[in-house]
Design a protein around this motif. Sequence first.
Motif, short mmCIF file in Angstrom:
data_model
loop_
_atom_site.label_atom_id
_atom_site.label_comp_id
_atom_site.label_asym_id
_atom_site.label_seq_id
_atom_site.Cartn_x
_atom_site.Cartn_y
_atom_site.Cartn_z
N LEU A 225 0.84 -1.19 0.00
CA LEU A 225 0.00 0.00 0.00
C LEU A 225 0.88 1.24 0.00
CD1 LEU A 225 -2.82 -0.79 2.57
CD2 LEU A 225 -3.12 -0.25 0.19
N ARG A 226 0.51 2.21 -0.81
CA ARG A 226 1.28 3.44 -0.86
C ARG A 226 0.41 4.55 -1.43
NH1 ARG A 226 3.08 -0.28 -4.33
NH2 ARG A 226 2.95 0.13 -6.56
N GLU A 227 0.92 5.74 -1.39
CA GLU A 227 0.26 6.91 -1.94
C GLU A 227 -1.14 7.08 -1.36
OE1 GLU A 227 0.23 6.38 -6.13
OE2 GLU A 227 2.40 6.37 -6.32
N LEU A 228 -1.29 6.84 -0.02
CA LEU A 228 -2.58 7.06 0.59
C LEU A 228 -2.92 8.53 0.54
CD1 LEU A 228 -2.40 4.70 3.67
CD2 LEU A 228 -3.44 4.31 1.47
N GLU A 229 -4.16 8.85 0.16
CA GLU A 229 -4.57 10.23 -0.01
C GLU A 229 -5.91 10.46 0.67
OE1 GLU A 229 -2.69 10.28 -4.51
OE2 GLU A 229 -4.81 10.65 -4.15
N THR A 230 -6.23 11.75 0.87
CA THR A 230 -7.53 12.09 1.44
C THR A 230 -8.41 12.77 0.41
OG1 THR A 230 -6.60 14.17 2.23
CG2 THR A 230 -6.66 12.35 3.77
N ASP A 231 -7.93 12.90 -0.83
CA ASP A 231 -8.77 13.50 -1.86
C ASP A 231 -9.79 12.50 -2.33
OD1 ASP A 231 -7.00 12.90 -4.93
OD2 ASP A 231 -6.85 11.89 -3.00
N LYS A 232 -10.77 12.98 -3.04
CA LYS A 232 -11.86 12.14 -3.53
C LYS A 232 -11.33 11.14 -4.55
CE LYS A 232 -16.11 12.48 -6.19
NZ LYS A 232 -17.05 13.40 -6.83
N THR A 233 -11.59 9.84 -4.28
CA THR A 233 -11.19 8.78 -5.21
C THR A 233 -12.43 8.02 -5.62
OG1 THR A 233 -9.06 8.57 -4.11
CG2 THR A 233 -9.75 6.75 -5.52
N THR A 234 -12.76 8.03 -6.86
CA THR A 234 -13.97 7.39 -7.34
C THR A 234 -13.65 6.08 -8.01
OG1 THR A 234 -13.86 8.48 -9.48
CG2 THR A 234 -15.08 9.62 -7.75
N ILE A 235 -14.57 5.10 -7.83
CA ILE A 235 -14.47 3.86 -8.56
C ILE A 235 -15.50 3.95 -9.68
CG2 ILE A 235 -14.58 1.36 -8.41
CD1 ILE A 235 -13.95 1.47 -5.58
N SER A 236 -15.18 4.69 -10.68
CA SER A 236 -16.06 4.89 -11.81
C SER A 236 -15.24 4.93 -13.07
CB SER A 236 -16.86 6.19 -11.65
OG SER A 236 -15.98 7.29 -11.55
N LYS A 237 -15.88 4.85 -14.18
CA LYS A 237 -15.18 4.80 -15.45
C LYS A 237 -14.52 6.13 -15.77
CE LYS A 237 -15.89 4.21 -20.37
NZ LYS A 237 -16.86 4.00 -21.45
N LYS A 238 -13.21 6.06 -16.05
CA LYS A 238 -12.51 7.26 -16.49
C LYS A 238 -12.79 7.46 -17.97
CE LYS A 238 -8.76 6.84 -13.14
NZ LYS A 238 -9.09 8.07 -12.45
N LYS A 239 -12.81 8.72 -18.38
CA LYS A 239 -13.15 9.03 -19.76
C LYS A 239 -12.16 8.41 -20.74
CE LYS A 239 -15.52 13.36 -18.64
NZ LYS A 239 -15.55 14.84 -18.86
N SER A 240 -10.90 8.31 -20.33
CA SER A 240 -9.87 7.85 -21.25
C SER A 240 -9.48 6.39 -21.03
CB SER A 240 -8.62 8.73 -21.12
OG SER A 240 -8.13 8.67 -19.78
N GLY A 241 -10.12 5.72 -20.07
CA GLY A 241 -9.73 4.36 -19.75
C GLY A 241 -10.92 3.43 -19.73
#
Length: 436
Positions: free
Chosen positions: A319-335
């Motif tokens: 585990l790394r790069e833990l953040e407190t910003d909003k992280t969504t499990i949704s489709k990215k426009k480019s992926g």
Amino acid sequence: MKKEKEKEVVVGSPASGEDVDDKQRPAFPSARFSTRNASSKYDFVKVKVWLGDNADHYYVLSRFLLSRMLTVTKIPNHVAIKIALELKKLLIDNSLLDVSQSDLEVNLFKLMERRGYGDEYINRYKMMTRFHHQRVPLVILVCGTACVGKSTMATQLAQRLNLPNVLQTDMVYELLRTSTDAPLASNPVWAREFGSPEELITEFCRECRVVRKGLAGDLKKAMKDGKPIIIEGMHLDPSIYLVDDDNKSPSGVHSENKEINPVVVTLDDNATIQLKDIHVGSSDETNEGVSADQIEAVSNSITSMGLSVSIPGQKVASLRELETDKTTISKKKSGPKPIIVPIVLKMAEFDHKALLEEWISSRTFYDKCPDLDNEKLMANLKTMQDYLCSFTSQGLTVVNVSATTFPQTLDWLHGYLLQCIEQGINENGTTQVAAA
């Protein structure tokens, strides 16, 4: 290149379960090699497999990795190992040390058919090849209460599906609790006193959101890099992962694949608790006393501890790069659109109670909760289980687990996850064609 050769020698040893006769052994004095380090002579020869229309890059064929790929298709491990060895022998004996990927697969499929693993298994192999090629993000959630076999099931599924990362929410919870000011208790939520079932579920959901913050970095990386990940543990509230943060609707869930052999495992559509007044909240609303500085400090600790569970023979990222910003499990426009598969494990009350009593009697647990009422504990766990099972309408699958049917349950889940992956890559393929 030398490193790759050494790797092949190790993974091709009889210790991996392969039968190597005397003719296949290198002509070295037996005293120089222990049984563990002995290997087939075919492991000393490299076969380059060329990729691309112009064959401008290649990889070195690994029997170990090939056998793991065959295991994913539900071919038994010992048979997969033999097929991989037969393929390499065939190529080397015919001096095919440079071969295209298509030619490799033609020969592989012939060997599979010869052993009775025909179109069904070949199609699965092609499907998993597409899955890895498209780099579709895959998140498998193994939820449930205490002592229902979450860790065992997650580890077994990771080995069968050749997935390198299994993250445990219990370890994330403990590290957050001891390394930050987050309001997390040392004793589990189901071992505390609450005035009502609603209060218990409210606290459970709050703790799940704190843990979700701790998993944000790895989830974000999985979405970005298209890496599969299995998350298991008690602190998994399906609503946080089933609901898209942008529109609060189910996201990336395949609810159609729910046909389960009733002899082995059954769905539970009779959840008794529907707590509509409890706000389960998405990740962007999780501000449970964990600051950015605190999460950053925990990130360093998690990285140094190597929090991910290692699956034998595979590389594991911590585990790394833990953040407190909003992280969504949704489709990215480019992926590609991520595949999210939530599973809740449950157990018959009698069996569950027996396992819990054995675990609770352990000294470690009693140190945290010396005064426990077993009936109260079981009531709390039943309340939590009913809450977890209440999300079946949103695509969550509930699976009954028992010691006598564990192998069959594992086999069913293996097939179920393959169905989810196939559906996911088909949807991504359709989306890509439409976009083009």
